[in-house]
Design a protein around this motif. Structure first.
Motif, PDB file in Angstrom:
ATOM      1  N   UNK A   1     -12.951  20.014  50.317  1.00  0.00           N
ATOM      2  CA  UNK A   1     -13.038  21.463  50.451  1.00  0.00           C
ATOM      3  C   UNK A   1     -11.733  21.955  51.075  1.00  0.00           C
ATOM      4  N   UNK A   2     -11.318  23.171  50.773  1.00  0.00           N
ATOM      5  CA  UNK A   2     -10.092  23.690  51.394  1.00  0.00           C
ATOM      6  C   UNK A   2     -10.188  23.638  52.919  1.00  0.00           C
ATOM      7  N   UNK A   3      -9.136  23.145  53.546  1.00  0.00           N
ATOM      8  CA  UNK A   3      -9.113  23.040  55.006  1.00  0.00           C
ATOM      9  C   UNK A   3      -9.030  24.438  55.618  1.00  0.00           C
ATOM     10  N   UNK A   4      -9.678  24.596  56.760  1.00  0.00           N
ATOM     11  CA  UNK A   4      -9.624  25.896  57.433  1.00  0.00           C
ATOM     12  C   UNK A   4      -8.278  26.091  58.134  1.00  0.00           C
ATOM     13  N   UNK A   5      -8.082  27.271  58.662  1.00  0.00           N
ATOM     14  CA  UNK A   5      -6.794  27.635  59.254  1.00  0.00           C
ATOM     15  C   UNK A   5      -6.468  26.783  60.477  1.00  0.00           C
ATOM     16  N   UNK A   6      -7.491  26.425  61.254  1.00  0.00           N
ATOM     17  CA  UNK A   6      -7.250  25.623  62.454  1.00  0.00           C
ATOM     18  C   UNK A   6      -6.640  24.274  62.100  1.00  0.00           C
TER      19      UNK A   6
ATOM     20  N   UNK B   1      -0.706  20.988  61.862  1.00  0.00           N
ATOM     21  CA  UNK B   1       0.553  20.406  61.390  1.00  0.00           C
ATOM     22  C   UNK B   1       1.716  21.377  61.576  1.00  0.00           C
ATOM     23  N   UNK B   2       1.462  22.662  61.424  1.00  0.00           N
ATOM     24  CA  UNK B   2       2.520  23.646  61.664  1.00  0.00           C
ATOM     25  C   UNK B   2       2.981  23.582  63.118  1.00  0.00           C
ATOM     26  N   UNK B   3       2.017  23.452  64.028  1.00  0.00           N
ATOM     27  CA  UNK B   3       2.324  23.397  65.454  1.00  0.00           C
ATOM     28  C   UNK B   3       3.186  22.182  65.795  1.00  0.00           C
ATOM     29  N   UNK B   4       2.935  21.068  65.101  1.00  0.00           N
ATOM     30  CA  UNK B   4       3.681  19.837  65.372  1.00  0.00           C
ATOM     31  C   UNK B   4       4.905  19.686  64.472  1.00  0.00           C
ATOM     32  N   UNK B   5       5.143  20.706  63.621  1.00  0.00           N
ATOM     33  CA  UNK B   5       6.288  20.691  62.696  1.00  0.00           C
ATOM     34  C   UNK B   5       6.251  19.472  61.772  1.00  0.00           C
ATOM     35  N   UNK B   6       5.053  19.215  61.217  1.00  0.00           N
ATOM     36  CA  UNK B   6       4.844  18.089  60.300  1.00  0.00           C
ATOM     37  C   UNK B   6       4.573  18.630  58.900  1.00  0.00           C
ATOM     38  N   UNK B   7       5.246  18.051  57.895  1.00  0.00           N
ATOM     39  CA  UNK B   7       5.017  18.423  56.496  1.00  0.00           C
ATOM     40  C   UNK B   7       4.512  17.188  55.751  1.00  0.00           C
ATOM     41  N   UNK B   8       3.297  17.243  55.271  1.00  0.00           N
ATOM     42  CA  UNK B   8       2.723  16.102  54.567  1.00  0.00           C
ATOM     43  C   UNK B   8       3.087  16.150  53.086  1.00  0.00           C
TER      44      UNK B   8
ATOM     45  N   UNK C   1      -2.506  20.470  46.330  1.00  0.00           N
ATOM     46  CA  UNK C   1      -1.685  21.677  46.199  1.00  0.00           C
ATOM     47  C   UNK C   1      -1.731  22.481  47.500  1.00  0.00           C
ATOM     48  N   UNK C   2      -2.810  22.260  48.237  1.00  0.00           N
ATOM     49  CA  UNK C   2      -2.945  22.800  49.590  1.00  0.00           C
ATOM     50  C   UNK C   2      -3.692  21.755  50.411  1.00  0.00           C
ATOM     51  N   UNK C   3      -3.766  21.956  51.700  1.00  0.00           N
ATOM     52  CA  UNK C   3      -4.457  20.995  52.554  1.00  0.00           C
ATOM     53  C   UNK C   3      -5.961  21.073  52.305  1.00  0.00           C
ATOM     54  N   UNK C   4      -6.560  19.899  52.026  1.00  0.00           N
ATOM     55  CA  UNK C   4      -8.001  19.815  51.774  1.00  0.00           C
ATOM     56  C   UNK C   4      -8.667  18.955  52.853  1.00  0.00           C
ATOM     57  N   UNK C   5      -9.877  19.343  53.236  1.00  0.00           N
ATOM     58  CA  UNK C   5     -10.638  18.560  54.217  1.00  0.00           C
ATOM     59  C   UNK C   5     -11.674  17.708  53.500  1.00  0.00           C
TER      60      UNK C   5
END
Length: 370
Positions: A183-188, A193-200, A165-169
């Motif tokens: 665990x929930x992925x941190x902001x970095x 993916x936002x920087x590379x314009x990628x949507x998983x 439901x959100x990015x998990x690490x």
């Protein structure tokens, strides 16, 4: 203690560790990590081959591209900086080729950045002139020339993530064996993916190589004038995040056998992931480097004239059938097998745009084999 026991001890003391930290320990832990151990890694007695192991022509063609770059830099004192030189075979073959260019060879300084003590000792046994060793690129002053890496970035330690439901690490715990927890992925990591314009899509598992961004930043800041040649297996974002790669690209190599389980043979097997060339191009531009182009390794070598070079070498062998057969097998691996899987990215800084021979087939509608 075994390296696996050292990792287990850390997990018991700290709790689950990120996959990135697990991979870093597995590959680079002092004395026990794969790249810091004294075991054979490259070649017939190791776990994998590199292109330099297959033919001296690989190094000769890179030498040919470097000679062209030297001319573009007005034939001034010239530095080659190679990251992670393995056994030193590529360096040896490049220098051997460049010996034929007396003016360049006399003005050349070959700098190797090597953090593996065991690999550095192997290199020093047969690299006897023109070469100096460094721990970081910051130790090398005023780099005018070419910064080179071959199969470097695929061994940077990566974060593994999965989109729910959100990015998990992915973290590594121990319960009678290594197990993965989320665990929930941190902001970095999310920003990557936002920087590379990628949507998983949901359920997609992949890797994030933050060290690659740090590496390209230090390269860009250290290079005063010249080119960066990055050779590795990987692809651009448009290929890396297709559905058939939804389990990620991580692979392990142990005694020339591939597997996808990093939790076995800890410290005794190589762990690799595909390089994201879109990311290297993107951050390279952010840090002041222009992208000259990305081609597959086969196109790069053919553009530099490897077929003519090898034909001339075969003539010098006086028609020896065994040599001809061996060369045919090596050519297949260099140009077809590894040649189509590996990519070559060339970036530049502080020099006018010029059509490089290694990028001859860039944007060409015909294949280099045609």
């Amino acid at each position: 203690m075994l390296l696996s026991e050292i990792i287990v001890q850390r997990i018991k003391q700290e709790g689950p560790i990120s996959f990135r930290d697990f991979m870093e320990m597995a590959l680079y832990y002092p004395e026990f990590g794969y790249y810091n151990s004294m075991r054979y890694k490259i070649g017939a007695n190791g776990d994998f081959y590199t292109s330099a192991n297959l033919s001296e022509a690989f190094g000769a063609m890179i030498g040919r591209q470097i000679a062209e770059i030297w001319q573009l830099l007005e034939k001034k004192p010239f530095k080659i900086v190679e990251y992670g030189a393995g056994t030193g075979l590529l360096c040896h073959d490049i220098l051997d080729y460049l010996k034929n260019n007396t003016s360049l060879h006399e003005n050349l300084n070959y700098c190797i950045i090597e953090k593996s003590a065991s690999m550095r000792e192997i290199q020093k046994t047969h690299l006897l002139e023109k070469v100096s060793w460094y721990s970081t690129i910051q130790e090398i002053p005023e780099i005018d020339g070419c910064i080179l890496s071959n199969e470097l970035i695929d061994n940077f330690s990566v974060h593994q993530v999965i989109m729910e439901d959100r990015l998990m690490e992915i973290f590594v715990d121990y319960r009678n064996g290594f197990v993965e927890v989320l665990k929930p992925a941190n902001e970095e990591l999310s920003d990557y993916f936002d920087e590379l314009n990628v949507r998983l899509p949901k359920g997609f598992r992949t890797e994030i190589n933050l060290e690659a961004e740090s590496w390209i930043k230090e390269v860009a800041q250290s290079l005063r004038k010249g080119y960066v040649i990055t050779i590795d297996y990987g692809a651009e974002s448009s290929e890396l995040y297709k559905h058939h790669r939804s389990c990620g690209t991580l692979l392990c190599y142990h005694k020339h056998q591939k597997n996808d389980n990093p939790y076995q043979f800890v410290g005794e097997q190589d762990i690799t992931t595909h390089t994201n060339f879109s990311a290297l191009r993107h951050w390279g531009m952010q840090y002041g480097m222009e992208c000259c182009g990305i081609v597959d390794q086969a196109s790069f070598l053919l553009g530099l004239g490897i077929k003519e070079y090898q034909d001339a070498a075969l003539k010098n062998s006086q028609g020896d059938l065994q040599i001809a057969m061996q060369q045919s097998i090596r050519n297949y691996r260099l140009l077809v097998d590894m040649g189509m899987k590996f990519k070559v990215l060339i970036q530049q800084k502080g020099v006018p745009k010029y059509p490089l021979s290694g990028l001859k087939f860039l944007n060409s509608s015909k294949t280099p084999f045609g």
